[in-house]
Design an enzyme around this catalytic site. Structure first.
Site, PDB file in Angstrom:
ATOM      1  N   GLY A 188       0.821  -1.201   0.000  1.00  0.00           N
ATOM      2  CA  GLY A 188       0.000   0.000   0.000  1.00  0.00           C
ATOM      3  C   GLY A 188       0.858   1.254   0.000  1.00  0.00           C
ATOM      4  CB  ALA A 191       0.478   7.681   4.862  1.00  0.00           C
ATOM      5  CB  VAL A 192      -1.246   2.753   5.453  1.00  0.00           C
ATOM      6  CG1 VAL A 192      -1.717   1.517   6.206  1.00  0.00           C
ATOM      7  CG2 VAL A 192      -2.427   3.695   5.208  1.00  0.00           C
ATOM      8  N   GLY A 193       2.015   2.488   5.655  1.00  0.00           N
ATOM      9  CA  GLY A 193       3.188   1.664   5.915  1.00  0.00           C
ATOM     10  C   GLY A 193       3.869   2.029   7.223  1.00  0.00           C
ATOM     11  CD  GLU A 210       7.161  -5.464  -1.745  1.00  0.00           C
ATOM     12  OE1 GLU A 210       7.398  -4.619  -2.646  1.00  0.00           O
ATOM     13  OE2 GLU A 210       8.021  -6.263  -1.339  1.00  0.00           O
ATOM     14  CB  CYS A 244       2.619   0.157  -6.793  1.00  0.00           C
ATOM     15  SG  CYS A 244       3.182  -1.507  -7.173  1.00  0.00           S
TER      16      CYS A 244
END
Length: 490
Positions: A188, A191-193, A210, A244
């Protein structure tokens, strides 16, 4: 007790029975996963059509074919990947058994992404199953139809305790992240990583992230611009730009900018007709939130090609933007949509500086007939991957590790890399209770003489395979000498 906690506990309890250790069991589950993809192709295709407007052929090409290839490779190579791996020894361990033994990590959490809801979610699962792990699968709630099909149908094919599917939104994901896993695999945004990595740190859980980023595409003015633009157009607008590793922006010299725009416009017409909105192989933006985000990114830039949109259908035409600078709004975040900005630079020197002034991308694309120029970009930049004279296709090569670096991610997968990423590579040394005279050099008192012998025995590396080859050659030479001796041997 939350549903998520119960799911993880059940997966761990099932894993601890040891049922995933035998290779036969892993092979059975991988074959069931392959059967699921084959038998439920219609359900998968319909779900992706409802999520992303993707055609049946597009779903097979970009979602399921690669999955089948990964499964087939794992089935073919599993016994090799899982076997003990011999290593070089030193003289101190020359008579010992020294090897690396891959072993399962335990319970893995796989958090998928919505843009390729099947390929990106289930390819890590192939590695998890092959490595002998249990895996909790969390499909993206954004691609809701695919998530529902996965939740309902995957347990009919895989062990539902070892490989449960957990659906839901942010709250369900947050609850999963509170649990202890042995590895977390997330695909994803960065920011969420960061949130995933912070949650994993509470349990010292290793992560594979990733992510993405703004992957640049440099076009050398001396290359075949027609072919370059054809390949860039395909790579950029596949899945409506929601990839991506799509080229995020073009870098080229001002002298070829008009030609680049013209060639891309021709290719858009060739690939998607005069009206991409009605063409079955041109998809849609995943939802209205992302539609509005993309429309806002165009502010301040000049539309050179496309620009048409329909919010009610989440449709944005393949669009090329010019008069773009590094400070333009469209350059502030990963685009993840069908917008292709062009930034002019004076040449490869400025292109390299422009790339290096920003976060490390997931991939760098270079189009040039000059191999020295390509090698220079490789040497002077850093990215998860570099692809010259094409787009996206490195993702299809299982022998290449797929992953990012820095802000574009950490860790990698595909083929053996996925197996190793989700395994613990355990160091093993088996020594016999013999040769104590040699071993005594380790024990006190530590004299200068002992230290000298220890230095010799411990620092001298021995390539056992090479010694075996030399011994075999010596044996064959001796046999040959015996056969050609003068005396009759009848």
């Amino acid at each position: 007790m939350s549903r998520e906690l119960l799911v993880v506990q059940r997966a761990r309890k099932s894993f601890q029975t040891g049922k995933t250790k035998p290779l036969e069991y892993r092979i059975h589950q991988l074959k069931n996963l392959r059967r699921f993809i084959s038998e439920r192709q219609g359900d998968i295709t319909e779900a992706v059509r409802r999520d992303l407007g993707k055609s049946e052929n597009g779903t097979q090409l970009f979602e399921t074919l690669g999955l089948e290839g990964e499964i087939n490779l794992a089935l073919e190579k599993l016994s090799e990947w899982a076997a003990p791996r011999m290593v070089e020894k030193n003289l101190l361990t020359i008579s010992d058994e020294v090897y690396v033994q891959p072993e399962p990590l335990g319970v893995v959490l796989i958090i998928g992404a919505w843009n390729y809801p099947w390929a990106i979610t289930l390819q890590p699962l192939v590695g998890a199953i092959a490595a002998g792990n249990a895996a909790v699968i969390k499909p993206s709630e954004v691609s809701s139809h695919s998530a529902k099909v996965m939740e309902e149908l995957l347990p009919l094919y895989l062990d539902k305790d070892l490989y449960p599917v957990v659906t839901g939104g942010v709250s369900e994901t947050q609850e999963l992240l509170k649990q202890r896993f042995d590895h977390i695999f997330y695909t994803g945004g960065s920011a969420v990583g960061k949130i995933v990595m912070a949650a994993a740190s509470c349990h010292l859980t290793p992560v594979t992230l990733e992510l993405g980023g703004k992957s640049p595409c440099y076009i050398d003015k001396n290359c075949d611009i027609r072919v370059a633009c054809r390949r860039i157009t395909w790579g950029k607008f596949v899945n409506c730009g929601q990839t991506c590793i799509a080229p995020d922006f073009i870098l080229c010299e001002p002298s070829v900018q008009s030609q680049v725009v013209e060639e891309i416009q021709k290719c858009i017409k060739e690939f998607y007709t005069d009206n991409p909105e009605t063409f079955e192989d041109y998809g849609r933006i995943i939802n209205q939130r992302h539609f509005k985000r993309l429309m806002a990114l165009m502010e301040g830039s000049t539309v050179a090609v496309g620009g048409a949109s329909d919010e009610s259908q989440c449709y944005i035409a393949p669009t090329v933007l010019k008069d773009v600078t590094g400070d333009s709004k469209v350059m502030k975040e990963e685009i993840f949509g069908p917008l292709l900005p062009i930034i002019t630079v004076s040449g490869v020197d400025e292109a390299i500086r422009f790339i290096n002034e920003r976060e490390k991308p997931l991939v760098i694309y270079v189009f040039s007939q000059d191999n020295k120029l390509i090698k220079r970009v490789i040497a002077e930049t850093s990215s998860g991957a570099l692809l010259a004279n094409d787009c996206l296709v490195h993702f299809t090569v299982s022998a290449l590790p797929f992953g990012g670096v820095g802000n574009s991610g950490m860790g990698c997968y595909h083929g053996r890399y996925g197996f190793d990423q989700l395994s613990h590579l355990r160091s093993c040394l088996i020594k016999q209770l013999k040769m104590e005279g040699v071993n005594s050099m380790r024990y006190p008192p530590h004299s200068a003489k002992k230290l000298g012998w220890a230095r010799f025995f411990m620092l001298k590396q021995v390539n056992v395979c090479r010694l075996r080859r030399m011994a075999l050659l010596a044996t064959m030479a001796g046999l040959a000498a015996f056969l050609v001796q003068d005396e009759p041997w009848i």
